[in-house]
Design a protein around this motif. Sequence first.
Motif, PDB file in Angstrom:
ATOM      1  N   UNK A  98       9.272   5.784   1.128  1.00  0.00           N
ATOM      2  CA  UNK A  98       9.115   4.334   0.960  1.00  0.00           C
ATOM      3  C   UNK A  98       7.867   3.831   1.674  1.00  0.00           C
ATOM      4  N   UNK A  99       7.550   4.420   2.804  1.00  0.00           N
ATOM      5  CA  UNK A  99       6.322   4.055   3.512  1.00  0.00           C
ATOM      6  C   UNK A  99       5.102   4.362   2.643  1.00  0.00           C
ATOM      7  N   UNK A 100       5.091   5.545   2.055  1.00  0.00           N
ATOM      8  CA  UNK A 100       4.005   5.912   1.139  1.00  0.00           C
ATOM      9  C   UNK A 100       3.907   4.920  -0.023  1.00  0.00           C
ATOM     10  N   UNK A 101       5.049   4.585  -0.612  1.00  0.00           N
ATOM     11  CA  UNK A 101       5.061   3.676  -1.765  1.00  0.00           C
ATOM     12  C   UNK A 101       4.535   2.289  -1.388  1.00  0.00           C
ATOM     13  N   UNK A 102       4.955   1.768  -0.248  1.00  0.00           N
ATOM     14  CA  UNK A 102       4.525   0.443   0.180  1.00  0.00           C
ATOM     15  C   UNK A 102       3.031   0.412   0.476  1.00  0.00           C
ATOM     16  N   UNK A 103       2.559   1.387   1.268  1.00  0.00           N
ATOM     17  CA  UNK A 103       1.138   1.421   1.616  1.00  0.00           C
ATOM     18  C   UNK A 103       0.275   1.659   0.380  1.00  0.00           C
ATOM     19  N   UNK A 104       0.744   2.485  -0.522  1.00  0.00           N
ATOM     20  CA  UNK A 104       0.009   2.729  -1.770  1.00  0.00           C
ATOM     21  C   UNK A 104      -0.072   1.460  -2.608  1.00  0.00           C
ATOM     22  N   UNK A 105       1.041   0.713  -2.658  1.00  0.00           N
ATOM     23  CA  UNK A 105       1.088  -0.501  -3.461  1.00  0.00           C
ATOM     24  C   UNK A 105       0.150  -1.580  -2.918  1.00  0.00           C
ATOM     25  N   UNK A 106       0.071  -1.679  -1.585  1.00  0.00           N
ATOM     26  CA  UNK A 106      -0.773  -2.711  -0.972  1.00  0.00           C
ATOM     27  C   UNK A 106      -2.225  -2.246  -0.862  1.00  0.00           C
ATOM     28  N   UNK A 107      -2.430  -0.968  -0.554  1.00  0.00           N
ATOM     29  CA  UNK A 107      -3.785  -0.457  -0.329  1.00  0.00           C
ATOM     30  C   UNK A 107      -4.151   0.578  -1.397  1.00  0.00           C
ATOM     31  N   UNK A 108      -3.910   1.849  -1.086  1.00  0.00           N
ATOM     32  CA  UNK A 108      -4.198   2.901  -2.064  1.00  0.00           C
ATOM     33  C   UNK A 108      -3.407   4.157  -1.691  1.00  0.00           C
ATOM     34  N   UNK A 109      -3.499   5.178  -2.539  1.00  0.00           N
ATOM     35  CA  UNK A 109      -2.699   6.388  -2.344  1.00  0.00           C
ATOM     36  C   UNK A 109      -3.044   7.101  -1.043  1.00  0.00           C
ATOM     37  N   UNK A 110      -4.320   7.148  -0.696  1.00  0.00           N
ATOM     38  CA  UNK A 110      -4.740   7.862   0.505  1.00  0.00           C
ATOM     39  C   UNK A 110      -4.151   7.212   1.762  1.00  0.00           C
ATOM     40  N   UNK A 111      -4.181   5.896   1.823  1.00  0.00           N
ATOM     41  CA  UNK A 111      -3.597   5.189   2.964  1.00  0.00           C
ATOM     42  C   UNK A 111      -2.103   5.456   3.045  1.00  0.00           C
ATOM     43  N   UNK A 112      -1.457   5.493   1.883  1.00  0.00           N
ATOM     44  CA  UNK A 112      -0.024   5.789   1.848  1.00  0.00           C
ATOM     45  C   UNK A 112       0.288   7.166   2.395  1.00  0.00           C
ATOM     46  N   UNK A 113      -0.509   8.160   2.006  1.00  0.00           N
ATOM     47  CA  UNK A 113      -0.280   9.529   2.462  1.00  0.00           C
ATOM     48  C   UNK A 113      -0.542   9.673   3.960  1.00  0.00           C
ATOM     49  N   UNK A 114      -1.633   9.060   4.438  1.00  0.00           N
ATOM     50  CA  UNK A 114      -1.953   9.123   5.868  1.00  0.00           C
ATOM     51  C   UNK A 114      -0.844   8.456   6.682  1.00  0.00           C
ATOM     52  N   UNK A 115      -0.360   7.319   6.203  1.00  0.00           N
ATOM     53  CA  UNK A 115       0.722   6.610   6.902  1.00  0.00           C
ATOM     54  C   UNK A 115       1.967   7.479   6.997  1.00  0.00           C
ATOM     55  N   UNK A 116       2.295   8.180   5.912  1.00  0.00           N
ATOM     56  CA  UNK A 116       3.482   9.044   5.904  1.00  0.00           C
ATOM     57  C   UNK A 116       3.329  10.200   6.890  1.00  0.00           C
ATOM     58  N   UNK A 117       2.126  10.772   6.968  1.00  0.00           N
ATOM     59  CA  UNK A 117       1.869  11.863   7.922  1.00  0.00           C
ATOM     60  C   UNK A 117       2.059  11.360   9.359  1.00  0.00           C
ATOM     61  N   UNK A 118       1.498  10.192   9.653  1.00  0.00           N
ATOM     62  CA  UNK A 118       1.614   9.628  10.999  1.00  0.00           C
ATOM     63  C   UNK A 118       3.080   9.373  11.352  1.00  0.00           C
ATOM     64  N   UNK A 119       3.810   8.791  10.424  1.00  0.00           N
ATOM     65  CA  UNK A 119       5.221   8.469  10.641  1.00  0.00           C
ATOM     66  C   UNK A 119       6.035   9.727  10.933  1.00  0.00           C
ATOM     67  N   UNK A 120       5.900  10.747  10.115  1.00  0.00           N
ATOM     68  CA  UNK A 120       6.704  11.967  10.261  1.00  0.00           C
ATOM     69  C   UNK A 120       6.350  12.773  11.507  1.00  0.00           C
ATOM     70  N   UNK A 121       5.143  12.564  12.028  1.00  0.00           N
ATOM     71  CA  UNK A 121       4.705  13.362  13.180  1.00  0.00           C
ATOM     72  C   UNK A 121       4.797  12.614  14.506  1.00  0.00           C
ATOM     73  N   UNK A 122       5.250  11.354  14.485  1.00  0.00           N
ATOM     74  CA  UNK A 122       5.398  10.591  15.730  1.00  0.00           C
ATOM     75  C   UNK A 122       6.520  11.194  16.585  1.00  0.00           C
TER      76      UNK A 122
END
Length: 546
Positions: A98-122
């Motif tokens: 869902x984080x990927x989907x939201x960030x992708x919808x507001x920004x772009x796919x790359x931002x969505x993927x980076x956000x998901x990586x950050x979230x899962x690795x915190x």
Amino acid sequence: MNLKDTTLYQFLIVFLALASIPALFGGVMEPDGALYASMSKNIILFQDWFNLYGRGADWLDKPHLTFWITATSFKVFGISAFAYKLPSFLFGLLGAWYLFKLAKDIYDEKTGLISAVIFLSALHIITSTFDVRAEIYITTFTLASIYHYHKAYQASFWHLIAGSFFAACAILIKGIFVLIPVFAGFIIYWLFTKQYKQLWQPKWWIAIVLIFVFITPELYALYTQFDLHPEKIVFERTGVSGLKFFFWDSQFGRFFNNGPIKGKGDISFFLHTTLWAFLPWSILFYTAVINLFKKKNRINLAPESIMIWASAAVTFLIFSLSKFQLPHYILIVFPQFSIITALYLRKLEGKSLKIFFNVQNVLAILVFALLSALSVVYGFDYPYLMIGMLLVVLAGSFLFFKGIKLETIMARSAFVSVGLMLFLFIFFYPAILKYQSGGIAGEWLKKNYPTAKPAVLNYIDAFSFDFYAPGEVKYLHNYEDLDKIKHEQNLVIYVPEVELKKLKSEYGAEVLKSFEYFHITKLTGKFLNAKTRAQVLEHFYLVKLH
């Protein structure tokens, strides 16, 4: 390593998810994890899905959904640590999606993927994967609600229904305060962009109505367990309303510190909590937040960015002002933190890029050095195997990902988290769980006395014993309680050392097994050092009366 950006980030997401899997096969930790597991076990034992029981009595604190989800897993897979952890693990992955989907919808796919990586690795997401916090569910449900409401804002009634359903699910995990991270961002965004009419749009009022429709199972459960039975003793008094507690005491009562459950607040608590909980990204995150105060750094960002910042800021402020604070509360806004950090990372270039390239490298080396030192000091069975594993992960991150660029920062930081996961899930947690005596005693009893009738005497927090022991565990609050059942066959009692002398002299108790105990969620230097560990260990016993 020449991979396209999206392929690299997809690989890191899969790698982080796979590294989390060993957590599913570890034990259940006290206090919260084992308490919730034992309460969910009681749902299955008593075949009662509306009345919650913990510590041998009616239980009123968090709403039911956490326990309903876990009990459903127990129903499918049997009562086990794996069945307890699996739903939380899957919902964590759903949250990343869902984080990927939201960030992708507001920004772009790359931002969505980076956000998901950050979230899962915190870091705190990693530890919560093992410890199983209710906040993982809240995080996913609030994030899913924000995503669907954002789609509903763009005109889709079905998304409005989905958003309300997930908002209701979040309420059924924690309470009505979770509506703040869901709606605060939207309201402030509409006010800043002068979309005042959105506040009066019928669909948003329909959304509120739908939320209340979806939470009716919880209201029914609370009413039948407590409001219909004012004679029940809860919080050491009678006449407690489950509905009042749900709507007021559990939320506003904690915030104003005038409810039955109190705490001691520190306005800086979540500032320093985020510093460690959001590692290895916390320094980048704080820098990103500081940069948001400069107008030039907000230029060209999507207007909906206000929604992300406001949701995080308002929730963080309310948590900081509250008098009841626990570190895992901050997980709820980790998705917003991840997006803010991702946006800042994508802007890094030149000198700033080089600075954070070096910062993240130093951080990686420090983490692995500290874990290696701990491997030796703690006295693990195979310390050099652990150090070797850590070196392989660290070396791999430096060999395969080179160059001062965003992709290298992302990959090396994610590898730090993978190394930490392997260390914690395969070596560290299994080692310290040997000193969670309740769980060890419960497993021993299940294996050696499967027909035993387990009980706990004068120790209210035997959560892991409650979960692991066979069948229902009775809580004996005093010796009068013990006298009522002392002649029952196969009665085996779990007791702290202070009770042993009296049980032997007055009840002829036979010690079946002794167990070493330490409060493993409050680690100290003396415990972590193998040479001084014995000084801080307590002892518990399983005894049988004659």
